[in-house]
Scaffold this motif. Structure first.
Motif, PDB file in Angstrom:
ATOM      1  N   ILE A 138      -7.154 -14.903  -3.103  1.00 18.31           N
ATOM      2  CA  ILE A 138      -6.894 -14.693  -4.515  1.00 18.31           C
ATOM      3  C   ILE A 138      -6.853 -13.055  -4.824  1.00 18.31           C
ATOM      4  N   TYR A 139      -7.877 -12.484  -4.271  1.00 15.53           N
ATOM      5  CA  TYR A 139      -8.120 -11.091  -4.612  1.00 15.53           C
ATOM      6  C   TYR A 139      -6.824 -10.169  -3.749  1.00 15.53           C
ATOM      7  N   ALA A 140      -6.539 -10.748  -2.795  1.00 18.05           N
ATOM      8  CA  ALA A 140      -5.210 -10.185  -1.963  1.00 18.05           C
ATOM      9  C   ALA A 140      -3.901 -10.489  -2.997  1.00 18.05           C
ATOM     10  N   LEU A 141      -3.920 -11.594  -3.586  1.00 20.26           N
ATOM     11  CA  LEU A 141      -2.704 -11.836  -4.382  1.00 20.26           C
ATOM     12  C   LEU A 141      -2.949 -10.803  -5.789  1.00 20.26           C
ATOM     13  N   PHE A 142      -4.005 -10.693  -6.242  1.00 17.73           N
ATOM     14  CA  PHE A 142      -4.137  -9.616  -7.317  1.00 17.73           C
ATOM     15  C   PHE A 142      -3.643  -8.358  -6.871  1.00 17.73           C
ATOM     16  N   PHE A 143      -4.416  -7.735  -5.652  1.00 16.12           N
ATOM     17  CA  PHE A 143      -4.302  -6.505  -5.589  1.00 16.12           C
ATOM     18  C   PHE A 143      -2.597  -6.286  -5.116  1.00 16.12           C
ATOM     19  N   SER A 144      -2.001  -7.040  -4.408  1.00 12.29           N
ATOM     20  CA  SER A 144      -0.737  -7.072  -4.064  1.00 12.29           C
ATOM     21  C   SER A 144       0.222  -7.047  -5.451  1.00 12.29           C
ATOM     22  N   SER A 145      -0.049  -7.968  -6.330  1.00 10.79           N
ATOM     23  CA  SER A 145       0.567  -7.965  -7.737  1.00 10.79           C
ATOM     24  C   SER A 145       0.433  -6.333  -8.354  1.00 10.79           C
ATOM     25  N   VAL A 146      -0.604  -6.026  -8.479  1.00  8.09           N
ATOM     26  CA  VAL A 146      -0.709  -4.656  -9.260  1.00  8.09           C
ATOM     27  C   VAL A 146       0.219  -3.503  -8.485  1.00  8.09           C
ATOM     28  N   CYS A 147      -0.063  -3.896  -7.037  1.00  8.02           N
ATOM     29  CA  CYS A 147       0.704  -2.627  -6.153  1.00  8.02           C
ATOM     30  C   CYS A 147       2.211  -2.874  -6.751  1.00  8.02           C
ATOM     31  N   ILE A 148       2.751  -3.996  -6.868  1.00  8.96           N
ATOM     32  CA  ILE A 148       4.168  -4.284  -7.005  1.00  8.96           C
ATOM     33  C   ILE A 148       4.341  -3.561  -8.557  1.00  8.96           C
ATOM     34  N   TYR A 149       3.537  -3.889  -9.600  1.00  6.91           N
ATOM     35  CA  TYR A 149       3.676  -3.417 -10.987  1.00  6.91           C
ATOM     36  C   TYR A 149       3.921  -1.867 -10.864  1.00  6.91           C
ATOM     37  N   PHE A 150       2.765  -1.168 -10.224  1.00  8.32           N
ATOM     38  CA  PHE A 150       2.943   0.361 -10.101  1.00  8.32           C
ATOM     39  C   PHE A 150       4.232   0.754  -9.322  1.00  8.32           C
ATOM     40  N   ILE A 151       4.634  -0.026  -8.265  1.00  7.55           N
ATOM     41  CA  ILE A 151       5.970   0.453  -7.619  1.00  7.55           C
ATOM     42  C   ILE A 151       7.196   0.474  -8.495  1.00  7.55           C
ATOM     43  N   ILE A 152       7.207  -0.604  -9.457  1.00 11.23           N
ATOM     44  CA  ILE A 152       8.163  -0.560 -10.297  1.00 11.23           C
ATOM     45  C   ILE A 152       8.118   0.287 -11.477  1.00 11.23           C
ATOM     46  N   ASP A 153       6.920   0.521 -11.672  1.00 12.74           N
ATOM     47  CA  ASP A 153       6.793   1.571 -13.146  1.00 12.74           C
ATOM     48  C   ASP A 153       7.023   2.953 -12.512  1.00 12.74           C
ATOM     49  N   VAL A 154       6.711   3.274 -11.351  1.00 11.74           N
ATOM     50  CA  VAL A 154       7.035   4.710 -10.694  1.00 11.74           C
ATOM     51  C   VAL A 154       8.504   4.829 -10.304  1.00 11.74           C
ATOM     52  N   CYS A 155       9.122   3.921 -10.087  1.00 14.33           N
ATOM     53  CA  CYS A 155      10.585   3.852  -9.728  1.00 14.33           C
ATOM     54  C   CYS A 155      11.611   4.099 -10.957  1.00 14.33           C
ATOM     55  N   LEU A 156      11.004   3.206 -11.813  1.00 11.15           N
ATOM     56  CA  LEU A 156      11.734   3.266 -13.291  1.00 11.15           C
ATOM     57  C   LEU A 156      11.481   4.446 -13.883  1.00 11.15           C
ATOM     58  N   SER A 157      10.273   5.035 -14.188  1.00 17.19           N
ATOM     59  CA  SER A 157      10.190   6.352 -14.935  1.00 17.19           C
ATOM     60  C   SER A 157      10.871   7.500 -14.250  1.00 17.19           C
ATOM     61  N   ALA A 158      10.749   7.579 -12.809  1.00 18.42           N
ATOM     62  CA  ALA A 158      11.478   8.679 -12.126  1.00 18.42           C
ATOM     63  C   ALA A 158      12.901   8.563 -12.156  1.00 18.42           C
ATOM     64  N   CYS A 159      13.584   7.555 -12.317  1.00 18.52           N
ATOM     65  CA  CYS A 159      14.901   7.246 -12.008  1.00 18.52           C
ATOM     66  C   CYS A 159      15.544   7.312 -13.545  1.00 18.52           C
ATOM     67  N   ASN A 160      14.844   7.236 -14.247  1.00 17.19           N
ATOM     68  CA  ASN A 160      15.152   7.008 -15.901  1.00 17.19           C
ATOM     69  C   ASN A 160      15.306   8.570 -16.259  1.00 17.19           C
ATOM     70  N   ASN A 161      14.500   9.269 -15.880  1.00 15.64           N
ATOM     71  CA  ASN A 161      14.344  10.757 -16.097  1.00 15.64           C
ATOM     72  C   ASN A 161      14.151  11.665 -15.090  1.00 15.64           C
TER      73      ASN A 161
END
Length: 535
Positions: free
Chosen positions: A212-235
């Motif tokens: 369950i902890y691995a599930l959580f850490f992996s989920s947070v990593c996916i969130y930040f990957i998406i966040d970085v990609c979108l903010s960079a590509c948008n601007n």
């Protein structure tokens, strides 16, 4: 890398992923559902076997061919989507009810060893020496034990960690939903229904382990990957505030990647996939300087996270272990080549008796060669197919089986409550997740329906990537996110086929990847039917 070569590479790997997801779909229909049918027939429940086979397929057929059913389903889904907070609150109450119903259960060998190590990490050193990958979960358990066990006892600490399981499952869903909604809101809604429908109410709430902890850490990593990609590509030439937020997200991505790696090295595959995509495709999407900057800052975050974990384990908990005597990776590959591709007790005993790392590694490599030779090319392919079916085709994620077994002992938070927990209501809840019971059979049917939708979503997503891999869309931010998900999926499949697996529980650490991909795929399917219905 040229645009043409990049497109060909993406097309090739998306084609591989498409064939794998189609294999998954076929295997699940034939084995995941078929296995339950044969089990029911052998136990004399022919009616149950018929129900098991036809209900999931009938639901899918009703969706694909029944306009009225789709309209009814659309109204139901709309109610759930518009009341997300209420739904999550109700699920949280149900999660706590499941935890109380099971109570302070006895667990499998690994979980009990972690529990013992958490109580006395300086003396209980052999397990942590052999399995240093469980040091971080042992530290978390140790912190809870040290905080409250002197007053309430170790059983109470286990109950607190079970509630923490529920919180982490729900937080994982929150981060993933927020990330997906940034890319595509309808896909976010699909994720909300699939994730909370299939995995929020699960028997794994009561198992205190690293999954369950691995599930959580992996989920947070996916969130930040998406966040970085979108903010960079948008601007591409973004302002200072946006740049600062991107830098913070990168540091946090590195930090949580370190936590993910320390909890379960394999759960950091999504971050490895992001690094791979940056190295291969990054210059085309972000430019050379920005790609280098992203790698450098996330690496700094990783180093900080890694050092923090080591400090807490070695200096705060003061765990007594010897990393030089850990089981080698080759041992887990060797076990993954036996029987159903899972844990092999004879191999484990032999490795433990050898002592030194080199001796274990040499013996494990010899076993790998022996087993590959004994299989032969045809036999090895048949074995991989069998291992694939055992690993990927259980919508219950093998709860209540082998190393996911729980032993009910009539206590809650360490206090005896046998008279209360024997009440019919609590007994019903336990039977929902106990393999072999009639209630569990009904739950399995529901899980099969949702699991089938998830797999269909995977097929839809990779089909769209394969058919439109020429990057005709101008939305490069979404394209890069899709590439990261594609290589995360392939990396997880490769890992599960190469190393010890053979049971559905090994999928838990990769569920964030599968659910995110499936949500995009299911959203495409739903959009297609809405377009068809509007004509």
């Amino acid at each position: 890398m040229s645009l043409l070569l990049r497109c060909k590479l993406a097309k090739m790997f998306s084609g591989v992923a498409l064939y794998v997801s189609l294999l998954w779909l076929v295997c699940f229909i034939l084995y995941g559902i078929g296995f339950q049918i044969s089990s029911s027939i052998l136990s004399g429940s022919k009616a149950a076997s018929i129900i098991m086979y036809f209900i999931p397929l009938l639901v899918l057929c009703a969706f694909f061919f029944g306009y009225s059913f789709r309209m009814w389903l659309h109204r139901l889904v709309s109610v759930l989507i518009h009341n997300k907070k209420t739904v999550v609150f109700c699920l949280l109450v149900l999660q706590i009810f499941v935890i109380v119903s099971f109570g302070s259960v006895g667990l499998g060998a690994d979980q009990e060893c972690i529990k013992a190590a958490a109580q006395n990490p300086r003396e209980f050193s052999d397990y942590l020496t052999r399995c240093p990958n469980n040091l971080l979960i042992s530290f978390i358990y140790w912190v809870v034990v040290q905080t409250i066990s002197k007053v309430f006892g170790v059983g109470f600490a286990q109950g607190v960690l079970q509630i923490l399981n529920a919180i982490l499952i729900d937080l994982s869903g929150y981060f993933l939903y927020k990330g997906i909604a940034k890319v595509n809101q309808p896909a976010g809604n699909c994720f909300f229904l699939l994730y909370y429908g299939l995995f929020s109410i699960t028997g794994y709430l009561v198992i205190v382990y690293s999954d369950i902890y691995a599930l959580f850490f992996s989920s947070v990593c996916i969130y930040f990957i998406i966040d970085v990609c979108l903010s960079a590509c948008n601007n591409p030439s973004c302002d200072k505030l946006t740049q600062r937020k991107s830098l913070i997200s990168l540091v946090l991505l590195g930090l949580f990647t370190a936590f993910s790696y320390e909890m379960k090295p394999s759960s950091s595959i999504v971050s490895l996939a992001a690094i791979f995509c940056l190295l291969i495709f990054g210059i085309n999407y972000f430019g050379f300087k920005r790609t280098l900057l992203y790698l450098l800052i996330s690496f700094i975050g990783f180093i900080v996270g890694f050092c923090l974990v080591r400090f807490f384990i070695n200096c705060v908990m003061q765990a007594n272990y010897s990393p030089g005597h850990a089981y080698p990776m080759s041992h887990f590959v060797a076990m993954g080549l036996t029987d159903r591709g899972g844990f092999n007790y004879a191999d484990r005993l032999e490795m433990t008796s050898l002592g030194s790392y080199k001796a274990m590694d040499d013996r494990a490599k010899a076993l790998i060669v022996e087993r590959l030779v004994s299989y032969g090319p045809g036999g090895f392919l048949a074995f991989l197919l069998r291992k694939f079916a055992y690993t990927f085709c259980d919508p219950s994620f093998s709860f209540g089986q082998f190393d996911s077994l729980v032993i009910y002992n009539g206590s809650v938070f360490g206090f005896s409550a046998e008279g209360v927990l024997d009440a019919r209501l609590f007994s019903i809840v336990r039977n929902l997740f106990t393999p072999g019971t009639a209630l569990n059979f009904c739950v399995y049917v529901l899980q099969s329906i949702l699991y089938l939708i998830v797999i269909a979503g995977l097929v839809s997503f990779f089909k769209s990537m394969f058919c439109f891999s020429e990057d005709t869309t101008s939305d490069s931010k979404v394209r890069f996110v899709h590439l990261v998900l594609l290589f995360s999926f392939l990396g997880s499949i490769l890992f599960l086929l190469l190393f010890e697996s053979g049971r559905g529980k090994y999928l838990i650490q990769f569920l964030p990847i599968y659910f995110v991909i499936a949500s995009f795929g299911v959203s495409r399917i739903v959009s297609g039917f809405r377009l068809m219905d509007s004509r």
